[in-house]
Design a protein around this motif. Structure first.
Motif, PDB file in Angstrom:
ATOM      1  N   VAL A   1      61.498  15.633 -26.175  1.00 35.02           N
ATOM      2  CA  VAL A   1      61.985  15.562 -24.795  1.00 35.02           C
ATOM      3  C   VAL A   1      63.518  15.641 -24.768  1.00 35.02           C
ATOM      4  O   VAL A   1      64.174  15.535 -25.806  1.00 35.02           O
ATOM      5  CB  VAL A   1      61.500  14.256 -24.090  1.00 35.02           C
ATOM      6  CG1 VAL A   1      59.991  14.188 -24.031  1.00 35.02           C
ATOM      7  CG2 VAL A   1      62.059  13.030 -24.792  1.00 35.02           C
ATOM      8  N   SER A   2      64.051  15.837 -23.571  1.00 35.63           N
ATOM      9  CA  SER A   2      65.511  15.896 -23.418  1.00 35.63           C
ATOM     10  C   SER A   2      65.991  14.749 -22.546  1.00 35.63           C
ATOM     11  O   SER A   2      65.323  14.403 -21.568  1.00 35.63           O
ATOM     12  CB  SER A   2      65.923  17.205 -22.741  1.00 35.63           C
ATOM     13  OG  SER A   2      65.559  18.286 -23.530  1.00 35.63           O
ATOM     14  N   LEU A   3      67.127  14.205 -22.909  1.00 37.83           N
ATOM     15  CA  LEU A   3      67.744  13.145 -22.097  1.00 37.83           C
ATOM     16  C   LEU A   3      68.751  13.810 -21.174  1.00 37.83           C
ATOM     17  O   LEU A   3      69.645  14.530 -21.634  1.00 37.83           O
ATOM     18  CB  LEU A   3      68.453  12.154 -23.021  1.00 37.83           C
ATOM     19  CG  LEU A   3      69.129  10.988 -22.331  1.00 37.83           C
ATOM     20  CD1 LEU A   3      68.104   9.926 -21.923  1.00 37.83           C
ATOM     21  CD2 LEU A   3      70.174  10.343 -23.261  1.00 37.83           C
ATOM     22  N   LYS A   4      68.598  13.602 -19.899  1.00 34.45           N
ATOM     23  CA  LYS A   4      69.534  14.177 -18.930  1.00 34.45           C
ATOM     24  C   LYS A   4      70.358  13.052 -18.307  1.00 34.45           C
ATOM     25  O   LYS A   4      69.810  11.987 -17.996  1.00 34.45           O
ATOM     26  CB  LYS A   4      68.772  14.926 -17.823  1.00 34.45           C
ATOM     27  CG  LYS A   4      67.966  16.110 -18.347  1.00 34.45           C
ATOM     28  CD  LYS A   4      68.873  17.262 -18.742  1.00 34.45           C
ATOM     29  CE  LYS A   4      68.094  18.340 -19.464  1.00 34.45           C
ATOM     30  NZ  LYS A   4      68.908  19.351 -20.098  1.00 34.45           N
ATOM     31  N   LEU A   5      71.640  13.293 -18.152  1.00 35.14           N
ATOM     32  CA  LEU A   5      72.496  12.283 -17.525  1.00 35.14           C
ATOM     33  C   LEU A   5      72.445  12.462 -16.015  1.00 35.14           C
ATOM     34  O   LEU A   5      72.751  13.542 -15.510  1.00 35.14           O
ATOM     35  CB  LEU A   5      73.933  12.440 -18.010  1.00 35.14           C
ATOM     36  CG  LEU A   5      74.177  12.303 -19.517  1.00 35.14           C
ATOM     37  CD1 LEU A   5      75.658  12.499 -19.833  1.00 35.14           C
ATOM     38  CD2 LEU A   5      73.706  10.962 -20.013  1.00 35.14           C
ATOM     39  N   ASN A   6      72.042  11.404 -15.307  1.00 35.70           N
ATOM     40  CA  ASN A   6      72.020  11.495 -13.841  1.00 35.70           C
ATOM     41  C   ASN A   6      73.436  11.520 -13.295  1.00 35.70           C
ATOM     42  O   ASN A   6      73.718  12.129 -12.278  1.00 35.70           O
ATOM     43  CB  ASN A   6      71.226  10.327 -13.249  1.00 35.70           C
ATOM     44  CG  ASN A   6      69.747  10.455 -13.619  1.00 35.70           C
ATOM     45  OD1 ASN A   6      69.280  11.571 -13.904  1.00 35.70           O
ATOM     46  ND2 ASN A   6      69.036   9.336 -13.645  1.00 35.70           N
TER      47      ASN A   6
END
Ligand code: GTP
Ligand code: MG
Length: 583
Positions: free
Chosen positions: A146-151
């Motif tokens: 999975v990928s971590l996205k910065l809000n």
């Protein structure tokens, strides 16, 4: 293909106990950054330490099961650069307790996160969204990559990273040579080389995680399948950057392990039939290969090599940087990995000598990553094992002796081949042999510099050379499929290069000036000198010459450097005093 540049380890809250060494797969490392500061005890003391801990050693299968179970509780997360680990872990711990986490870089920054419980994975996947994209479409396969996205990118990226960087790929040979030149003894050089090149705990975890991600793909067709690791990832001889050999195990569903039924009836599955096991393997790998290609996140360059003796699917797993080979119906290879694992665990000198000989062979292009007529790492390992079985007293037992120690549960007959040998390492006596690695390395080169390759075959089952059954230049009997030669691919030229290099190396190690550090300049000496590329390979600019000159420039220049330092043992005729000892 190991493209990783660095690796970071951190200790999240909730992490239990000290970070373990890589179980039984390698030495307990004092320092992963170690250079000349590596702490190396005397070989005897170190050997004793290792021998003493054999009581705690787990069998190959127990270890594999544990590692795979660990991997099933893990996820691989692509993170933005400079992710704040503390916030990252806090966010993830909402899905459950985290056991371990480490970061590495390979085409981006990745984190391997292992939860305490498998339920955490379901929770994490439940909270993971499908990316919204504009001009393309998603193949909706939900994996554990999975990928971590910065809000809010400005918020997290401003905090400096607290991670400690560790290398994931092997250091270049010139750096290794420098490091070895700083050691005090040749024995220390061999141990330093092993510590520098062996797989790290993190790397082993990542290998099992990739294997487990592959299983998820194959499980779309065969829900009860397992994917196992074999080869150097698990046999104790893995070098950082080595390929990932995987085996799709369908035994649980293929009928081989079917239970006896009781009562008047038996229900059996209706199944398609094909002409042979090989044809079934090819069909299965073809479909799984297609699935990896079409749906496997991060899997690129998929090639189906189905007409090989052992059909396989080859691809690169980009997020880990591993070159992967997936096979099926390859249970004998698992047994040979188990056998090598056993040998690698018996005495520390086994690993040190195998790592050294493999590195020496690679430095002189005796081995290659490209398939061809060269000697393979597997064949080289068999040669080292055979040599160690032939010492007096032997350092490791023969395969027949290991078979003699087998218990009832160790009996294995695979495709008509006897693969029985003891799995419990504690049943094997330790050796009385106290030879140093320096002696062993020198004698290894002398042994094979004088071996009667034209007449004799190498047989680790008997621990004795036997008459060659055919005309192949190098004959190493397959320990389990006994009529086969594991080095059938090797041609006469490649064998001659090996023998000539072995003789040169034995001679170099006989020189007094080569056995001790050469002084303040830290010139390459001992093992470091043996790893220097030969002049015959570096001579032609841009063109590598595969054939080695009989008296290379390298030897001449080493001789010159010795003359200026210490007396050498070249005789009056300028000829080498090469031992003709035969075994
Ligand atoms: P690396 O070069 O570090 O990858 O070493 P490796 O031992 O993993 O070798 P490789 O990837 O070429 O092969 C994986 C495994 O397949 C080996 O460890 C053996 O168990 C098996 N294998 C490789 N070559 C042969 C062979 O010629 N004959 C047999 N019987 N098995 C082989
Ligand atoms: Mg391999």
């Amino acid at each position: 293909m190991a493209a990783s540049l660095w690796m970071c380890r951190l200790r999240p809250r909730g992490l239990k106990g000290p970070l373990k060494s890589i179980d039984n797969l390698c030495f307990k490392s004092q320092s992963k950054h170690s250079s000349s500061s590596v702490v190396v005890k005397s070989e005897i003391a170190q050997r004793k330490d290792q021998t003493d801990t054999t009581a705690e050693r787990k069998s190959f299968y127990v270890l594999q099961e544990e590692r795979l179970e660990q991997a099933e509780r893990s996820v691989l997360i692509n993170c933005p650069p400079k992710t704040n680990e503390k916030k990252f872990l806090k966010h993830l711990s909402s899905h459950g307790e985290i056991n371990t986490c480490f970061f590495y870089e390979s085409f981006g920054t990745y984190a391997v996160v292992e939860f305490s419980k498998k339920e955490s994975i379901a929770s994490l996947q439940d909270g993971t969204i499908i990316p919204s994209i504009q001009h393309e479409a998603n193949v909706p396969f939900k994996s554990r990559l999975v990928s971590l996205k910065l809000n809010n990118p400005g918020d997290l990226s401003s905090v400096p990273s607290s991670t400690q960087c560790l290398r994931q790929s092997a250091i270049p040979i010139n750096e290794l040579v420098q490091r070895l030149s700083g050691a005090d003894t040749i024995d220390q050089q061999l141990y330093t080389l092993t510590e520098t090149y062996q797989l790290t705990e993190d790397n082993v975890r990542l290998r099992f995680l990739v294997c487990s991600l592959l299983k998820d793909i194959a499980a779309a067709y065969f829900p009860e399948c397992t994917v196992k690791l074999f080869g150097s990832s698990v046999n104790g001889f893995g070098k950082l950057g080595c390929d990932l050999d995987m085996f799709l195990d369908l035994d649980g569903i293929s009928g081989r392990n079917s239970k006896k039924t009781v009562g008047p009836f038996t229900l059996e599955y209706q199944m398609k039939r094909v002409s042979s096991e090989r044809a079934a393997t090819q069909k299965i790998l073809s479909v799984i290969g297609e699935c990896i290609d079409q749906f496997g996140p991060g899997c690129v360059g998929v090639q189906k090599i189905l007409n090989a003796r052992c059909p396989l699917v080859r691809f690169a797993h980009q997020p880990s940087g591993f070159q992967c080979d997936l096979t099926a119906n390859n249970r004998i290879a698992i047994k040979s990995s188990e056998l090598l694992y056993l040998y690698s665990s018996l005495d520390v000198r086994v690993r040190a000598l195998v790592f050294t000989v493999r590195c020496w062979a690679r430095a002189h292009t005796i081995t290659s990553s490209i398939p061809g007529a060269w000697i393979t790492n597997f064949s080289l390992t068999m040669m080292v094992i055979f040599f160690l079985q032939k010492r007096d007293p032997p350092i490791i037992p023969t395969l027949d002796q290991l078979k003699g120690l087998a218990g009832a549960t160790d009996k294995h007959l695979i495709e008509g081949h006897d693969c029985t040998f003891v799995s419990n390492i504690n049943r094997i006596n330790t050796t009385e042999n106290t030879e140093t690695l320096e002696q062993l390395l020198k004698e290894f080169f002398e042994f094979y510099g004088n071996f009667s390759f034209s007449k004799m075959s190498i047989n680790i089952r008997k621990g004795k050379e036997q008459s060659k059954p055919d005309v192949s230049p190098l004959h190493i009997q397959n320990p389990f499929e006994q009529p086969l030669n594991v080095s059938k691919n090797v041609n006469q030229t490649q064998l001659e290069r090996f023998v000539s290099l072995a003789r040169d190396s034995a001679w170099i190690l006989q020189q007094d000036g080569m056995r001790h550090p050469l002084g303040a300049g830290a010139q390459p000496w001992g093992l470091a000198a043996l790893l220097l590329p030969s002049a015959s390979q570096t001579g032609g600019k841009g063109k590598k010459r595969r054939k080695r000159e009989p008296a290379s420039e390298r030897i001449k220049s080493l001789l010159e450097s010795l003359k200026s330092n210490k007396p050498n043992s070249v005789n009056g005729n300028g000829k080498r005093n090469f031992s003709t000892q035969s075994h």
